[in-house]
Design a protein around this motif. Structure first.
Motif, mmCIF file in Angstrom:
data_model
loop_
_atom_site.group_PDB
_atom_site.id
_atom_site.type_symbol
_atom_site.label_atom_id
_atom_site.label_comp_id
_atom_site.label_asym_id
_atom_site.label_seq_id
_atom_site.Cartn_x
_atom_site.Cartn_y
_atom_site.Cartn_z
ATOM 1 N N GLN A 212 0.844 -1.194 0.000
ATOM 2 C CA GLN A 212 0.000 0.000 0.000
ATOM 3 C C GLN A 212 0.877 1.239 0.000
ATOM 4 O OE1 GLN A 212 -2.664 -0.781 3.489
ATOM 5 N NE2 GLN A 212 -4.285 -0.185 2.063
ATOM 6 N N ARG A 217 -3.477 3.929 0.510
ATOM 7 C CA ARG A 217 -4.124 4.000 1.821
ATOM 8 C C ARG A 217 -5.222 5.061 1.836
ATOM 9 N NH1 ARG A 217 1.277 3.225 3.491
ATOM 10 N NH2 ARG A 217 1.581 5.455 3.892
ATOM 11 N N ARG A 220 -8.080 3.577 0.154
ATOM 12 C CA ARG A 220 -8.439 2.276 0.708
ATOM 13 C C ARG A 220 -8.312 1.190 -0.351
ATOM 14 N NH1 ARG A 220 -10.348 2.503 5.641
ATOM 15 N NH2 ARG A 220 -11.260 0.407 5.490
ATOM 16 N N ALA A 222 -5.103 -1.470 -2.409
ATOM 17 C CA ALA A 222 -3.835 -2.158 -2.163
ATOM 18 C C ALA A 222 -3.438 -2.940 -3.405
ATOM 19 C CB ALA A 222 -3.939 -3.078 -0.950
ATOM 20 N N GLU A 245 -9.111 -2.784 -0.715
ATOM 21 C CA GLU A 245 -8.363 -3.379 0.403
ATOM 22 C C GLU A 245 -8.847 -4.794 0.715
ATOM 23 O OE1 GLU A 245 -6.683 0.050 3.427
ATOM 24 O OE2 GLU A 245 -8.750 -0.632 3.667
#
Length: 266
Positions: A212, A217, A220, A222, A245
């Motif tokens: 990430q 981040r 949200r 990854a 995520e």
């Protein structure tokens, strides 16, 4: 400009001639559990690729290849990188040029048991379009600003094509980027100008990473990276980006479990 273009064309023609001489009469056969490639007009080469040592298989095609219905296939192997650079590179080619309709048969021979045509391909998160678009627009704005230094107001003419390219790139990236888990392997394809598709068996996975960046981040999101013992040669790492995520965590955990159930075979 004409001189530079002529020089580039000459270099391209020379590289094509070299490839034709080097891979003339390319023939791939299977001997037991090994694949054997024979090729070369001036220097005849016979290379053996044990199927059990194939870490990654990657098929790729450029715009001209796709127009002609052709593609290329490479593999990465572990434990076969001895000798000079040339011999190591030769071992990576499974098919320098292949008709698209023959790809399935080659995949069945090189990686049996994986149903590539039945894979359930998953796209990136839809929010990826906005992130890629903003990145492209920022890059275009930077180029226009740099061009302003030497071209002045004429640099503004570069803004519309730069914005159009950013929009096209964002849409095409989303359309041609997919991942799947099928038949004991993880599959990944990406690229819209030069398209690539790679396959890694579970037992060849050595490292898994859930990554990430600060921007991930914030959104949200990854990425999941898969590494193998012979990674690095093909230039198409299995790096699945722009996932939500939760989706990225589920993919990471599934690959971790599947790889843990298998015995690593060097």
């Amino acid at each position: 400009v004409l001189g530079a273009a002529a020089l580039l064309l000459l270099l391209k023609l020379l590289s094509v001639a070299w490839i034709v001489l080097k891979y003339h009469g390319f023939r791939l056969t299977r001997r037991g559990e090994d694949l054997r490639a024979e090729y070369g007009l001036l220097t005849r080469v016979t290379a053996t690729i044990p199927r059990r040592r194939i870490q990654v298989l990657s098929a790729h095609s450029g715009p001209l290849q796709r127009r002609l219905g052709r593609l290329s296939v490479q593999v990465e192997t572990a434990g076969g990188r001895h000798g000079d650079e040339e011999s190591r590179t030769d071992r990576l080619w499974l098919a320098p040029l292949l008709r698209e309709e023959r790809l399935r048969g080659l995949l069945d021979e090189a990686l049996p048991g994986i149903a590539h045509d039945q894979a359930d391909w998953k796209p990136p998160d839809p929010r990826a379009r906005g992130r890629i678009l903003r990145k492209g627009l920022l890059l275009g704005l930077t180029l226009v600003a740099l061009a302003w230094i030497s071209l002045g107001y004429w640099a503004l003419l570069l803004a519309p094509p730069a914005a159009l390219l950013a929009f096209l790139n964002a849409g095409l990236y989303l359309r041609h980027t997919r991942h799947a888990v099928e038949g004991g392997a993880v599959l990944y394809r990406s690229g819209w100008l030069r398209r690539r598709a790679s396959t890694v068996r579970f037992e060849k996975i050595q490292t898994l990473a859930l990554r990430q960046s600060p921007f991930d981040r914030r959104a949200r999101m990854a990425a999941v990276s898969v590494d193998t013992a012979g990674a690095g040669r093909i230039g198409h790492p299995v790096h699945v980006r722009y996932l939500a995520e939760r989706t990225a965590a589920e993919l990471h955990d599934r690959l971790f479990r599947e790889a843990g159930r298998t015995d690593f075979r060097w």
